[in-house]
Scaffold this motif. Sequence first.
Motif, short mmCIF file in Angstrom:
data_model
loop_
_atom_site.label_atom_id
_atom_site.label_comp_id
_atom_site.label_asym_id
_atom_site.label_seq_id
_atom_site.Cartn_x
_atom_site.Cartn_y
_atom_site.Cartn_z
N PRO A 88 0.79 -1.24 0.00
CA PRO A 88 0.00 0.00 0.00
C PRO A 88 0.82 1.28 0.00
O PRO A 88 0.31 2.34 -0.37
CB PRO A 88 -0.84 -0.12 1.29
N ASN A 89 2.11 1.25 0.43
CA ASN A 89 2.93 2.45 0.47
C ASN A 89 4.38 2.08 0.19
O ASN A 89 4.72 0.90 0.02
CB ASN A 89 2.81 3.16 1.83
N ASP A 90 5.25 3.10 0.11
CA ASP A 90 6.63 2.86 -0.29
C ASP A 90 7.51 2.29 0.83
O ASP A 90 8.69 2.05 0.62
CB ASP A 90 7.27 4.15 -0.83
N SER A 91 6.94 2.07 2.01
CA SER A 91 7.70 1.38 3.04
C SER A 91 7.78 -0.12 2.79
O SER A 91 8.66 -0.80 3.33
CB SER A 91 7.09 1.64 4.42
N VAL A 92 6.86 -0.64 1.97
CA VAL A 92 6.80 -2.05 1.53
C VAL A 92 7.05 -3.01 2.69
O VAL A 92 7.85 -3.94 2.59
CB VAL A 92 7.78 -2.32 0.36
N ASN A 93 6.32 -2.81 3.76
CA ASN A 93 6.42 -3.71 4.91
C ASN A 93 5.28 -4.72 4.94
O ASN A 93 5.51 -5.91 5.12
CB ASN A 93 6.43 -2.91 6.22
N THR A 94 4.05 -4.24 4.76
CA THR A 94 2.87 -5.10 4.82
C THR A 94 2.27 -5.24 3.43
O THR A 94 1.93 -4.24 2.80
CB THR A 94 1.82 -4.50 5.78
N PHE A 101 -6.51 -4.27 -3.84
CA PHE A 101 -5.87 -3.92 -5.10
C PHE A 101 -6.90 -3.89 -6.23
O PHE A 101 -6.84 -3.02 -7.11
CB PHE A 101 -4.77 -4.93 -5.41
N ALA A 102 -7.85 -4.81 -6.21
CA ALA A 102 -8.90 -4.83 -7.23
C ALA A 102 -9.78 -3.58 -7.13
O ALA A 102 -10.24 -3.05 -8.15
CB ALA A 102 -9.75 -6.09 -7.09
N GLU A 103 -10.03 -3.09 -5.91
CA GLU A 103 -10.81 -1.86 -5.74
C GLU A 103 -10.09 -0.67 -6.35
O GLU A 103 -10.73 0.24 -6.90
CB GLU A 103 -11.08 -1.61 -4.25
N LYS A 104 -8.77 -0.64 -6.25
CA LYS A 104 -8.01 0.47 -6.82
C LYS A 104 -8.10 0.49 -8.35
O LYS A 104 -8.04 1.55 -8.97
CB LYS A 104 -6.54 0.35 -6.41
N LEU A 105 -8.25 -0.69 -8.95
CA LEU A 105 -8.29 -0.77 -10.41
C LEU A 105 -9.69 -0.50 -10.96
O LEU A 105 -9.82 -0.15 -12.14
CB LEU A 105 -7.85 -2.16 -10.88
N ILE A 248 2.62 2.84 -8.67
CA ILE A 248 1.70 3.24 -9.74
C ILE A 248 0.77 4.31 -9.20
O ILE A 248 0.17 4.13 -8.13
CB ILE A 248 0.89 2.04 -10.26
N VAL A 249 0.64 5.40 -9.93
CA VAL A 249 -0.19 6.54 -9.50
C VAL A 249 -1.13 6.92 -10.64
O VAL A 249 -0.71 6.98 -11.80
CB VAL A 249 0.69 7.74 -9.10
N ILE A 250 -2.39 7.16 -10.30
CA ILE A 250 -3.36 7.68 -11.27
C ILE A 250 -3.29 9.20 -11.21
O ILE A 250 -3.45 9.79 -10.13
CB ILE A 250 -4.78 7.18 -10.94
N PRO A 251 -3.04 9.88 -12.34
CA PRO A 251 -2.91 11.35 -12.29
C PRO A 251 -4.22 12.02 -11.91
O PRO A 251 -5.30 11.42 -11.97
CB PRO A 251 -2.48 11.69 -13.72
N ALA A 252 -4.11 13.28 -11.55
CA ALA A 252 -5.28 14.02 -11.06
C ALA A 252 -6.35 14.18 -12.14
O ALA A 252 -7.54 14.16 -11.84
CB ALA A 252 -4.84 15.39 -10.54
N LEU A 259 -7.64 14.63 -7.55
CA LEU A 259 -6.38 14.44 -6.82
C LEU A 259 -5.69 13.18 -7.31
O LEU A 259 -6.34 12.27 -7.84
CB LEU A 259 -6.64 14.32 -5.31
N GLU A 260 -4.38 13.13 -7.14
CA GLU A 260 -3.64 11.93 -7.51
C GLU A 260 -4.02 10.78 -6.58
O GLU A 260 -4.23 10.97 -5.39
CB GLU A 260 -2.14 12.18 -7.44
N THR A 261 -4.09 9.58 -7.16
CA THR A 261 -4.48 8.39 -6.41
C THR A 261 -3.37 7.35 -6.50
O THR A 261 -3.00 6.92 -7.59
CB THR A 261 -5.79 7.79 -6.96
N GLN A 262 -2.82 6.97 -5.34
CA GLN A 262 -1.80 5.92 -5.30
C GLN A 262 -2.47 4.56 -5.38
O GLN A 262 -3.36 4.25 -4.58
CB GLN A 262 -0.97 6.01 -4.01
N VAL A 263 -2.05 3.75 -6.34
CA VAL A 263 -2.65 2.43 -6.54
C VAL A 263 -1.92 1.39 -5.71
O VAL A 263 -2.50 0.72 -4.85
CB VAL A 263 -2.64 2.04 -8.04
N ALA A 264 -0.61 1.22 -5.95
CA ALA A 264 0.17 0.22 -5.23
C ALA A 264 1.65 0.51 -5.44
O ALA A 264 2.05 1.23 -6.37
CB ALA A 264 -0.16 -1.19 -5.71
#
Length: 351
Positions: A88-94, A101-105, A248-252, A259-264
């Motif tokens: 979910p974020n750039d820390s790539v821990n969980t 992920f399907a909801e983001k797409l 992966i980011v969806i542009p605004a 707003l920009e949306t972070q996918v994964a």
Amino acid sequence: MKQAGSVALAAVLAVMAGGVAQAQERDNTKTNPLSVREINENDIMMKKTLWRRVDLNEKQNQAMFSKNNQITKYLIDAVKAGVLVAYPNDSVNTPMQVEKFAEKLAVPEQTVALTAEEKAAGFGTEEKTNDGWGDAKDKKAAAKKPVDDGWGTPAPAAAKAKPVDDGWGTPAPKKKATAKNTKGKKGVKPAPVVPEVPKVDSSAMAKANPFTGIERLSDEFSVLDIKEDWVFDRKRSRLYYDIQTVGIVIPADKSPSGLETQVAYFKYKDLDKLFRSDPKKFIWYNSQNQAQHKNLADAFDLRLFWGRIYKVSNPKDRDLIGQYGSEREGLMKSYQLEQQLMEQEHGLWEY
């Protein structure tokens, strides 16, 4: 006494020797687990963490975003196939759940909310239709009354179907339906019973495969968010851009919220392994010479892309716009940082 002192001295020397031996056996080498080419931390002379925003629609980056060869499409397909793990974020821990992920797409539902003035004017409320010949209630009441046959009396209700007369004044008896082939025969086997087909639970199938809804087009995922370390290795006397994660980011302009949306986000170490697993599939499109398409992993190593710096590691973890107060100042500072890094690298080589 002399003999006791020599024994004590020998014991102290033995303990010191054992301590030195244990210290030499310890492994003091530490490396970054996200690095493709690991560098010992003791060999790192300078390091800065940078965040870049790569617009794949820009001319320099279109080689990674050619038709049917979009890098974002490859990443999404790999997650669907279970080959790649999303975070979910750039820390790539969980790791991110597949359903999330399907909801983001999925294409967001666009519902228009009515204002108070529009609701007061009557918009959004169901009204009974009237054809101009009377009230709808009168039509329902008229439908319940018997229909006039034109002679002043209501037409009687439809009688039940009478048996057909056979011409002799008496109703013809009903004939029993018997098959011609089975008439008068004994031991006729009954027709085989057809088993019912078991019903398929659509909800269970949706849970097993969450990628069943309408998804966004591949061209909408047109922004990459790259986190990398600017590292100077004193042992090799070389500067490295050590990519850590790719998102992966969806542009605004493609998002309903504006707003920009972070996918994964993904570990670049996993992407490098994925790209090199099939060099002919995951290509960087060479428009000048189609015989020299490059693998995407090699394209990242050769820095065949351009991304604007929008954040540098700082104590308050702010991006450049948040630090300098406006988009214009943040953009100007981004170009200044690029020049400063080049001059700093040159200074390390010179001195």
